[in-house]
Design a protein around this motif. Structure first.
Motif, PDB file in Angstrom:
ATOM      1  N   ILE A  39      10.229   7.369  15.258  1.00 33.05           N
ATOM      2  CA  ILE A  39      10.108   6.461  13.995  1.00 33.05           C
ATOM      3  C   ILE A  39      10.586   7.667  12.981  1.00 33.05           C
ATOM      4  N   GLU A  40      11.797   7.239  12.085  1.00 28.27           N
ATOM      5  CA  GLU A  40      12.705   8.098  11.264  1.00 28.27           C
ATOM      6  C   GLU A  40      12.010   7.866   9.842  1.00 28.27           C
ATOM      7  N   HIS A  41      11.442   6.627   9.464  1.00 28.65           N
ATOM      8  CA  HIS A  41      11.008   6.446   8.155  1.00 28.65           C
ATOM      9  C   HIS A  41      10.216   5.261   8.127  1.00 28.65           C
ATOM     10  N   ALA A  42       9.334   5.233   7.385  1.00 28.52           N
ATOM     11  CA  ALA A  42       8.189   4.241   7.387  1.00 28.52           C
ATOM     12  C   ALA A  42       8.026   3.966   5.817  1.00 28.52           C
ATOM     13  N   SER A  43       7.570   2.567   5.645  1.00 36.58           N
ATOM     14  CA  SER A  43       7.208   2.289   4.093  1.00 36.58           C
ATOM     15  C   SER A  43       6.234   1.187   4.262  1.00 36.58           C
ATOM     16  N   LEU A  44       5.550   1.032   3.430  1.00 35.88           N
ATOM     17  CA  LEU A  44       4.337   0.316   3.186  1.00 35.88           C
ATOM     18  C   LEU A  44       4.609  -0.609   2.027  1.00 35.88           C
ATOM     19  N   SER A  45       4.458  -2.123   2.291  1.00 31.90           N
ATOM     20  CA  SER A  45       5.107  -3.019   0.978  1.00 31.90           C
ATOM     21  C   SER A  45       3.804  -2.801  -0.071  1.00 31.90           C
ATOM     22  N   PRO A  46       4.232  -3.355  -1.063  1.00 34.00           N
ATOM     23  CA  PRO A  46       3.260  -3.239  -2.339  1.00 34.00           C
ATOM     24  C   PRO A  46       2.013  -3.821  -2.268  1.00 34.00           C
ATOM     25  N   ASP A  47       1.839  -4.812  -1.408  1.00 39.73           N
ATOM     26  CA  ASP A  47       0.685  -5.535  -1.409  1.00 39.73           C
ATOM     27  C   ASP A  47       0.027  -5.220   0.054  1.00 39.73           C
ATOM     28  N   ALA A 107       9.726  -4.940  -3.567  1.00 40.23           N
ATOM     29  CA  ALA A 107       9.193  -6.156  -4.018  1.00 40.23           C
ATOM     30  C   ALA A 107       8.186  -6.465  -2.622  1.00 40.23           C
ATOM     31  N   ALA A 108       7.172  -7.468  -2.861  1.00 39.59           N
ATOM     32  CA  ALA A 108       6.320  -7.749  -1.438  1.00 39.59           C
ATOM     33  C   ALA A 108       7.153  -8.061  -0.266  1.00 39.59           C
ATOM     34  N   ALA A 109       8.343  -8.676  -0.497  1.00 41.84           N
ATOM     35  CA  ALA A 109       8.929  -9.051   0.548  1.00 41.84           C
ATOM     36  C   ALA A 109      10.705  -8.710   0.588  1.00 41.84           C
ATOM     37  N   ARG A 110      11.167  -7.739  -0.105  1.00 41.49           N
ATOM     38  CA  ARG A 110      12.208  -7.071  -0.248  1.00 41.49           C
ATOM     39  C   ARG A 110      11.988  -5.543  -0.096  1.00 41.49           C
ATOM     40  N   TRP A 152      11.014   2.817  -9.176  1.00 43.11           N
ATOM     41  CA  TRP A 152      10.961   1.531  -8.683  1.00 43.11           C
ATOM     42  C   TRP A 152      10.297   0.330  -9.240  1.00 43.11           C
ATOM     43  N   LEU A 153      10.106   0.405 -10.445  1.00 42.90           N
ATOM     44  CA  LEU A 153       9.559  -0.554 -11.460  1.00 42.90           C
ATOM     45  C   LEU A 153       8.661  -1.584 -10.980  1.00 42.90           C
ATOM     46  N   PRO A 154       7.519  -0.930 -10.421  1.00 41.70           N
ATOM     47  CA  PRO A 154       6.418  -1.951  -9.718  1.00 41.70           C
ATOM     48  C   PRO A 154       5.998  -3.046 -10.632  1.00 41.70           C
ATOM     49  N   ASP A 155       6.297  -2.984 -11.866  1.00 42.29           N
ATOM     50  CA  ASP A 155       5.816  -4.206 -12.856  1.00 42.29           C
ATOM     51  C   ASP A 155       6.921  -5.100 -13.188  1.00 42.29           C
ATOM     52  N   GLU A 156       8.092  -4.926 -12.477  1.00 42.68           N
ATOM     53  CA  GLU A 156       9.329  -5.875 -12.681  1.00 42.68           C
ATOM     54  C   GLU A 156       9.822  -6.213 -11.375  1.00 42.68           C
ATOM     55  N   ASP A 157       9.350  -7.157 -10.484  1.00 42.76           N
ATOM     56  CA  ASP A 157       9.537  -7.572  -9.262  1.00 42.76           C
ATOM     57  C   ASP A 157      10.888  -7.487  -8.832  1.00 42.76           C
ATOM     58  N   ASP A 175       3.197   6.727   1.966  1.00 41.36           N
ATOM     59  CA  ASP A 175       3.320   5.319   0.965  1.00 41.36           C
ATOM     60  C   ASP A 175       1.946   5.077   0.530  1.00 41.36           C
ATOM     61  N   SER A 176       2.084   4.022  -0.367  1.00 39.97           N
ATOM     62  CA  SER A 176       0.815   3.255  -0.851  1.00 39.97           C
ATOM     63  C   SER A 176       1.063   1.944  -1.266  1.00 39.97           C
ATOM     64  N   THR A 177      -0.015   1.207  -1.341  1.00 37.03           N
ATOM     65  CA  THR A 177       0.032  -0.193  -2.200  1.00 37.03           C
ATOM     66  C   THR A 177       0.300   0.196  -3.611  1.00 37.03           C
ATOM     67  N   VAL A 178       0.451  -0.804  -4.523  1.00 35.26           N
ATOM     68  CA  VAL A 178       0.575  -0.524  -6.010  1.00 35.26           C
ATOM     69  C   VAL A 178      -0.688  -0.086  -6.499  1.00 35.26           C
TER      70      VAL A 178
END
Length: 645
Positions: A23-31, A79-82, A139-144, A344-347
């Protein structure tokens, strides 16, 4: 020049330790519903996988970079799926110089609607290379699906058109990653080094690096800031190599402060500075023995929650009481994995992606639900080593010739409690503005698995211990740095290592140190291995002539007798031990001709030497086959040179 061939058929350890991390990098989606991670493929390639965390589907490969030259640096959710991914490569530009080229792309979680977040310019001919593909600063979490990003603009010459681009420099734009709709935020300017946003879409700090008439940096960065209710820039600080002024790293919009580092009594300390116009400065944390070297962030806004530093091992001081308590609890709850990192974390920060590791474990990823108080294991960072017996790493000190105690790490083969009777390897780190730390290291663990005692010294010239320890640097003060490294070899002999079975291996500056040690003390090390080494100090300066940091690098390396005395390529005839060198032909950090020149000089001197060059690989040789080959060759070379076969 010797081209590589795999020499690892009978060396299972080389295959395990030389393989790139699973695993070289990992990220958790906002939701918190999806996990994205990068996994290596053949060569320098990587694949981007997405998997639902509820177990409803298997991991899906949605994007692949073949590695020649395009490579994946990271992929993070916007975004949740991007996702937004950094794609980069090293290739040769005019004159045969290796150059780092980067781009940002966005892609849906199913691999569709891929877009390049890149300004292609107007209708004219570009007047320069557009190497920098942009960097997300918010990353502008309020602007999907939108990001705030730094972007490079290169002016164009017009040919019967008014559409040619005239902007020049680095600016900031807001980009909708789905349709590429773009809004200018900061007009491009020459000499911009960075912009710092506040996690809420406001650019609060800018840094500029003044350029002289010849196009070279002057060796300073001038920072300016904005108050929360103004667009006007106000002076903040001027940061030079001495780092006696405030160097900003992040902005906290709630406290209306900038967090940064500044020297205190010769060591980096963490400060915060008010951005309300008063510039009131407050010390956040200073350690009496080591530098504070960074800040701990969490969440989609990059909220600063603590500082980090390394004593004998990596430590963190958390400002957030809940997260401080959580980190302590996790370190106890995860057996034998005391190194904890919030990845990483959720919003809402209620679900956390966590990495935990140690000296004998390269790390595991976990998902922690703060509401349910559940810790769920996800996967190992290096699956090839899952059942391998790794060697404990001991923090220790040894005495240099002038009486100074040198901090170091000693790794003995599994099951061994003493270096007595063992073959040994001194392994100086790169940099030299770097340091070794307690934890998993694939190089030292490999050689320990092959039966070597491995010593990793933080010699004078290493970073992390303040100005007095760093001195000018390991090049200008090479005699002290190399003396400390050689004294590490002598300490191993005093511990019972056979003087005829002592070798040295280094990478980058460590490779330089290995070769220069063999020049300074020809009889001490009986075998020398250098990976991507600096071999001529003047060459190190001159190879930066076409880049803007030429004067900065020149000042760092310096002028004087040390250029001649401290360049191993100029003293190849003094080296008596067998030498093995490795280098990637696309090395941008240390040009491949350093090793080519050294190989020629050693040959002319009649030395016992070998040179392996890996085509199209860079400084880090991030190719499993190449690393496996390098490890296997090194082991065979050491056994033959030290009489271990």
């Amino acid at each position: 020049m010797v081209l590589p061939s795999v020499a690892s058929a009978d060396n299972e350890e080389a295959k395990k330790f030389g393989a790139r991390a699973t695993i070289e990098h990992a990220s958790l989606s906002p939701d918190g519903a999806l996990l994205a991670y990068l996994q290596p493929t053949k060569g320098q390639g990587s694949g981007l996988y997405v998997v639902p965390l509820d177990g409803s589907a298997k991991p899906a490969l949605i994007l692949r970079a073949e590695g020649d030259p395009e490579r994946l640096g990271y992929c993070k959710w916007v975004a949740a799926a991007r996702l937004v991914c950094n794609v980069y490569g090293i290739t040769q530009i005019e004159g045969g110089h290796p150059a780092y080229i980067s781009r940002l792309i966005a892609v849906d979680a199913d691999g569709k609607n891929m877009k390049m977040l890149f300004d292609r310019g107007g209708a004219g001919q570009a007047l320069g290379y557009k190497l920098f593909g942009g960097r997300v600063i918010d990353w502008l979490p309020d602007e999907d699906g939108k990001v705030l990003m730094m972007r490079e603009f290169v002016p164009e010459t017009s040919t019967a058109t008014h559409l040619a681009q005239t902007d020049d420099g680095i600016g900031v734009v807001k980009v909708d990653t789905r349709n590429l709709s773009t809004t200018p935020v900061e007009r491009p300017k020459n000499a911009i080094a960075e912009f710092i946003a506040d996690g809420r879409g406001k650019v609060r700090i800018q840094g500029t690096t003044p350029i002289n008439a010849s196009g070279y940096q002057r060796g300073e960065t001038r920072y300016a800031y904005r108050t929360s209710d103004s667009r006007d820039w106000k002076p903040l600080s001027i940061v030079t190599e001495a780092e006696t002024s405030f160097n900003p790293y992040a902005v906290d919009p709630d406290l209306d402060v900038a967090y940064g580092l500044q020297k205190l009594d010769g060591r980096r300390a963490a400060y915060k500075v008010a951005l309300d116009g008063s510039l009131k400065q407050e010390l956040v944390f200073a350690h009496p023995d080591v530098d504070v070297d960074g800040f701990v962030h969490i969440g989609r806004r990059g909220r600063v929650i603590g500082v980090t530093y390394a004593t004998d091992r990596r430590e963190a001081l958390y400002f957030d009481p809940e997260l401080d308590k959580l980190a302590t609890s996790l370190a106890k709850a995860i057996p034998d994995l005391p190194l904890i990192r919030f990845v990483d974390s959720t919003v809402d920060e209620k679900k956390l992606l966590i990495w935990a590791g140690s000296d004998t474990n390269p790390g595991r990823y976990y998902l922690f639900d703060r509401v349910a108080k559940q810790l769920r294991p996800l996967f190992d960072a290096r699956a090839e080593l899952e059942n391998a017996q790794l060697a404990p790493v001991k923090a220790m000190t040894y005495r240099a010739a002038d009486g100074t105690m040198i901090p170091a790490y000693l790794t003995l083969p599994p099951g061994k409690t003493s270096a007595r009777g063992l073959p040994a390897l001194v392994l100086p780190h790169g940099g030299p503005e770097a340091r070794d730390e307690w934890g998993f290291d694939w190089l030292s663990q490999y050689f320990a698995a092959r039966g070597f005692a491995v010593l990793q010294p933080n010699f004078r010239g290493s970073a992390g211990y303040g100005d007095t320890w760093f001195r000018k640097n390991g090049f200008q003060n090479w005699k002290t740095a190399i003396g400390d490294i050689d004294d590490g070899g002598r300490w191993l002999i005093s511990e019972g290592v056979d003087p005829g079975k002592l070798a040295i291996l280094g990478w980058s500056y460590g490779g330089y140190a290995a070769l220069q040690s063999a020049v300074a003390e020809p009889g001490l090390f009986k075998a020398v291995i250098a990976v991507a080494p600096v071999t001529d100090l003047n060459m190190l300066k001159e190879e930066r002539q076409i880049w803007s940091d030429y004067r900065v690098v020149g000042a760092y390396v310096g002028d004087g007798p040390h250029i001649e005395q401290g360049s191993p390529a100029r003293h190849a005839g003094d080296i008596k031990a067998p030498v093995l060198m490795f280098h990637g032909s696309y090395d941008r950090n240390v040009g491949v001709y350093h090793s080519r020149v050294m190989a020629d000089r050693l040959k002319d001197a009649g030395a016992n030497s070998q040179y392996v060059e890996y085509p199209k690989l860079d400084h880090y040789l991030e190719d499993s086959d190449a690393r496996i080959d390098m490890l296997a060759r090194s082991d065979a070379f050491l056994r033959a040179s030290l009489g271990l076969n």
